[in-house]
Write a protein that holds these residues in place. Structure first.
Motif, PDB file in Angstrom:
ATOM      1  N   PRO A 126      94.036  -3.339  73.317  1.00 36.90           N
ATOM      2  CA  PRO A 126      94.922  -2.627  74.236  1.00 36.90           C
ATOM      3  C   PRO A 126      96.294  -2.423  73.608  1.00 36.90           C
ATOM      4  O   PRO A 126      96.665  -3.110  72.656  1.00 36.90           O
ATOM      5  CB  PRO A 126      94.999  -3.593  75.432  1.00 36.90           C
ATOM      6  N   LEU A 127      97.019  -1.487  74.148  1.00 37.67           N
ATOM      7  CA  LEU A 127      98.325  -1.137  73.594  1.00 37.67           C
ATOM      8  C   LEU A 127      99.315  -2.269  73.838  1.00 37.67           C
ATOM      9  O   LEU A 127      99.574  -2.660  74.971  1.00 37.67           O
ATOM     10  CB  LEU A 127      98.836   0.148  74.236  1.00 37.67           C
ATOM     11  N   SER A 128      99.840  -2.796  72.730  1.00 37.99           N
ATOM     12  CA  SER A 128     100.848  -3.853  72.810  1.00 37.99           C
ATOM     13  C   SER A 128     102.224  -3.233  72.561  1.00 37.99           C
ATOM     14  O   SER A 128     102.324  -2.108  72.063  1.00 37.99           O
ATOM     15  CB  SER A 128     100.563  -4.922  71.749  1.00 37.99           C
ATOM     16  N   PRO A 129     103.306  -3.938  72.917  1.00 36.14           N
ATOM     17  CA  PRO A 129     104.649  -3.409  72.620  1.00 36.14           C
ATOM     18  C   PRO A 129     104.832  -3.095  71.140  1.00 36.14           C
ATOM     19  O   PRO A 129     105.409  -2.072  70.787  1.00 36.14           O
ATOM     20  CB  PRO A 129     105.575  -4.536  73.082  1.00 36.14           C
ATOM     21  N   VAL A 130     104.333  -3.979  70.275  1.00 35.09           N
ATOM     22  CA  VAL A 130     104.439  -3.730  68.838  1.00 35.09           C
ATOM     23  C   VAL A 130     103.621  -2.506  68.447  1.00 35.09           C
ATOM     24  O   VAL A 130     104.033  -1.691  67.622  1.00 35.09           O
ATOM     25  CB  VAL A 130     103.981  -4.967  68.049  1.00 35.09           C
ATOM     26  N   GLY A 131     102.450  -2.356  69.066  1.00 36.30           N
ATOM     27  CA  GLY A 131     101.630  -1.187  68.798  1.00 36.30           C
ATOM     28  C   GLY A 131     102.315   0.096  69.231  1.00 36.30           C
ATOM     29  O   GLY A 131     102.225   1.123  68.550  1.00 36.30           O
ATOM     30  N   ALA A 132     103.019   0.052  70.356  1.00 36.60           N
ATOM     31  CA  ALA A 132     103.745   1.231  70.822  1.00 36.60           C
ATOM     32  C   ALA A 132     104.847   1.615  69.844  1.00 36.60           C
ATOM     33  O   ALA A 132     105.059   2.803  69.553  1.00 36.60           O
ATOM     34  CB  ALA A 132     104.337   0.965  72.206  1.00 36.60           C
ATOM     35  N   VAL A 133     105.548   0.618  69.321  1.00 35.46           N
ATOM     36  CA  VAL A 133     106.605   0.890  68.340  1.00 35.46           C
ATOM     37  C   VAL A 133     106.008   1.482  67.071  1.00 35.46           C
ATOM     38  O   VAL A 133     106.534   2.450  66.500  1.00 35.46           O
ATOM     39  CB  VAL A 133     107.395  -0.401  68.023  1.00 35.46           C
ATOM     40  N   ALA A 134     104.896   0.906  66.603  1.00 35.85           N
ATOM     41  CA  ALA A 134     104.243   1.418  65.398  1.00 35.85           C
ATOM     42  C   ALA A 134     103.777   2.855  65.594  1.00 35.85           C
ATOM     43  O   ALA A 134     103.958   3.717  64.724  1.00 35.85           O
ATOM     44  CB  ALA A 134     103.061   0.526  65.024  1.00 35.85           C
ATOM     45  N   LEU A 135     103.175   3.128  66.754  1.00 36.58           N
ATOM     46  CA  LEU A 135     102.708   4.483  67.043  1.00 36.58           C
ATOM     47  C   LEU A 135     103.876   5.456  67.099  1.00 36.58           C
ATOM     48  O   LEU A 135     103.795   6.576  66.566  1.00 36.58           O
ATOM     49  CB  LEU A 135     101.954   4.492  68.373  1.00 36.58           C
ATOM     50  N   LEU A 136     104.975   5.050  67.704  1.00 34.75           N
ATOM     51  CA  LEU A 136     106.156   5.906  67.784  1.00 34.75           C
ATOM     52  C   LEU A 136     106.710   6.202  66.388  1.00 34.75           C
ATOM     53  O   LEU A 136     107.095   7.346  66.089  1.00 34.75           O
ATOM     54  CB  LEU A 136     107.221   5.232  68.651  1.00 34.75           C
ATOM     55  N   LEU A 137     106.757   5.177  65.538  1.00 35.26           N
ATOM     56  CA  LEU A 137     107.237   5.368  64.166  1.00 35.26           C
ATOM     57  C   LEU A 137     106.400   6.418  63.433  1.00 35.26           C
ATOM     58  O   LEU A 137     106.927   7.320  62.777  1.00 35.26           O
ATOM     59  CB  LEU A 137     107.189   4.050  63.407  1.00 35.26           C
ATOM     60  N   VAL A 138     105.083   6.295  63.557  1.00 39.20           N
ATOM     61  CA  VAL A 138     104.192   7.218  62.861  1.00 39.20           C
ATOM     62  C   VAL A 138     104.339   8.633  63.403  1.00 39.20           C
ATOM     63  O   VAL A 138     104.428   9.604  62.635  1.00 39.20           O
ATOM     64  CB  VAL A 138     102.733   6.734  62.970  1.00 39.20           C
ATOM     65  N   LEU A 139     104.386   8.775  64.723  1.00 38.97           N
ATOM     66  CA  LEU A 139     104.476  10.103  65.329  1.00 38.97           C
ATOM     67  C   LEU A 139     105.795  10.792  64.990  1.00 38.97           C
ATOM     68  O   LEU A 139     105.821  11.973  64.622  1.00 38.97           O
ATOM     69  CB  LEU A 139     104.304  10.003  66.846  1.00 38.97           C
ATOM     70  N   VAL A 140     106.899  10.061  65.108  1.00 39.58           N
ATOM     71  CA  VAL A 140     108.217  10.660  64.844  1.00 39.58           C
ATOM     72  C   VAL A 140     108.347  11.042  63.371  1.00 39.58           C
ATOM     73  O   VAL A 140     108.794  12.159  63.044  1.00 39.58           O
ATOM     74  CB  VAL A 140     109.349   9.697  65.269  1.00 39.58           C
ATOM     75  N   SER A 141     107.984  10.134  62.483  1.00 36.53           N
ATOM     76  CA  SER A 141     108.105  10.436  61.049  1.00 36.53           C
ATOM     77  C   SER A 141     107.179  11.576  60.640  1.00 36.53           C
ATOM     78  O   SER A 141     107.552  12.422  59.818  1.00 36.53           O
ATOM     79  CB  SER A 141     107.821   9.184  60.223  1.00 36.53           C
ATOM     80  N   SER A 142     105.978  11.629  61.227  1.00 34.64           N
ATOM     81  CA  SER A 142     105.056  12.730  60.922  1.00 34.64           C
ATOM     82  C   SER A 142     105.620  14.060  61.420  1.00 34.64           C
ATOM     83  O   SER A 142     105.540  15.077  60.722  1.00 34.64           O
ATOM     84  CB  SER A 142     103.691  12.475  61.552  1.00 34.64           C
ATOM     85  N   ALA A 143     106.199  14.049  62.630  1.00 41.92           N
ATOM     86  CA  ALA A 143     106.777  15.275  63.169  1.00 41.92           C
ATOM     87  C   ALA A 143     107.939  15.759  62.314  1.00 41.92           C
ATOM     88  O   ALA A 143     108.074  16.966  62.043  1.00 41.92           O
ATOM     89  CB  ALA A 143     107.234  15.028  64.608  1.00 41.92           C
ATOM     90  N   VAL A 144     108.789  14.845  61.876  1.00 40.90           N
ATOM     91  CA  VAL A 144     109.918  15.223  61.020  1.00 40.90           C
ATOM     92  C   VAL A 144     109.428  15.787  59.693  1.00 40.90           C
ATOM     93  O   VAL A 144     109.938  16.798  59.200  1.00 40.90           O
ATOM     94  CB  VAL A 144     110.844  14.015  60.783  1.00 40.90           C
ATOM     95  N   ALA A 145     108.402  15.146  59.103  1.00 42.33           N
ATOM     96  CA  ALA A 145     107.860  15.615  57.828  1.00 42.33           C
ATOM     97  C   ALA A 145     107.248  17.010  57.972  1.00 42.33           C
ATOM     98  O   ALA A 145     107.440  17.878  57.110  1.00 42.33           O
ATOM     99  CB  ALA A 145     106.819  14.627  57.311  1.00 42.33           C
TER     100      ALA A 145
END
Length: 313
Positions: free
Chosen positions: A277-296
């Protein structure tokens, strides 16, 4: 392997090229094959036939050396070997964890786990040494058995560990099959003519290897001494941070893209379990990947727009 078998192999390899390309370059490819296999033994002819077949598959999939995707894979391949070598070395540390029931086991599955866990780092380190010296034929030959050992690692572990009542198919089962195939695919699909001797990348290869070992050690340490936020799996999100840094790199964009591809299997291996299940750390990791991918992606789109000349009305 007879001469007839060699010719049959070459014809099979040539058929993997696009029809138009084959019609134009078949004579040239056949001449190159004949020159490369002159005086070679069966293994040498087989290896060259596979090289011709690989060239055809790269032409069909757009991964040739003249394409951006092929150039990114050429940057990613040595770094992917470094990540796999460092990760396999760090994985040995888990065998010496206090209370580990596999290490002292005298059962056949337990012994096979130990043999497998010992052979994998040796193969990956040998592949890394071959990459370091520019011997890519040897490196890619070693990647195949190293990948196969990684694929059988999970079944051996499941056989060695006591059965868990009610255990079902976990996402990690799929990941333990997909991740090694992805790593091996990146290394084997890179255009051979772009690999060469990576002298200019020695620092990056050494740094990525050390980073993989360090992150593996941090994950192990975090199991016994978890940080206050997120619990014992917090360190797994560090791979998402590495991917974000690679995607947001600005100096050498081709190298940054190669690094992102090289660490992607590690990111999947470590962060996907944090989402179910989605953990707080998992949410942060997912956000990092999504934001950096969008910027790239935004940067890449803007560069293409600048490079495209305006159409004349």
């Amino acid at each position: 392997m007879t001469q007839q078998d060699s010719s049959r192999l070459l014809r099979w390899a040539l058929r993997l090229h696009p029809a138009a390309y084959r019609a134009e370059h078949e004579a040239e490819l056949s001449a190159i094959y004949a020159q490369a296999t002159h005086g070679a033994g069966p293994l040498g002819r087989l290896r060259e036939a596979f090289d011709v077949a690989g060239h055809g598959l790269r032409r069909r999939t757009g991964l040739g050396s003249d394409r951006m995707a092929g150039q990114v894979l050429a940057q990613a391949a040595p770094l992917a070997v470094a990540v796999a070598a460092g990760g396999s070395v760090a994985n040995l540390l888990w065998l010496f964890v206090p209370g580990n029931k596999i290490l002292p086991s005298s059962s056949l599955p337990g012994v096979l786990v130990l043999v497998n866990q010992g052979l994998m780092p040796l193969l990956w380190l040998a592949a890394l040494a071959a990459v370091w010296t520019g011997r890519w034929t040897v490196a890619r030959a070693l990647v195949v058995p190293a990948t196969l050992l990684r694929l059988v690692d999970l079944p051996l572990l499941l056989a060695a560990l006591p059965a868990v009542p009610g255990a079902g198919v976990h996402p990690s089962v799929v990941l333990n099959l997909a991740v090694p195939l992805l790593t091996g695919g990146v290394i084997l699909a890179a255009p051979r003519d772009l690999l060469g001797s990576p002298r200019s990348r020695h620092g990056a290869i050494a740094g990525v290897t050390a980073l993989a070992v360090l992150l593996g050690a941090v994950q192990l340490f975090n199991v016994f001494h978890p940080v206050p936020l997120g619990g014992p799996r917090t360190a797994q999100a560090l791979w998402a941070g590495v991917l974000a840094v690679a995607l947001l790199g600005r100096r050498d964009r081709l190298f940054a893209a190669g690094l992102a591809v090289a660490v992607l299997p590690g990111v999947l291996q470590c962060t996907v379990p944090l989402l179910y299940p989605l953990s707080p750390v998992g949410a942060v990791a997912l956000l990092l990947v999504l934001v950096s991918s969008a910027v790239a992606l935004f940067r890449a789109h803007r560069r293409r727009a600048r490079a495209t000349p305006p159409s004349v009305a």
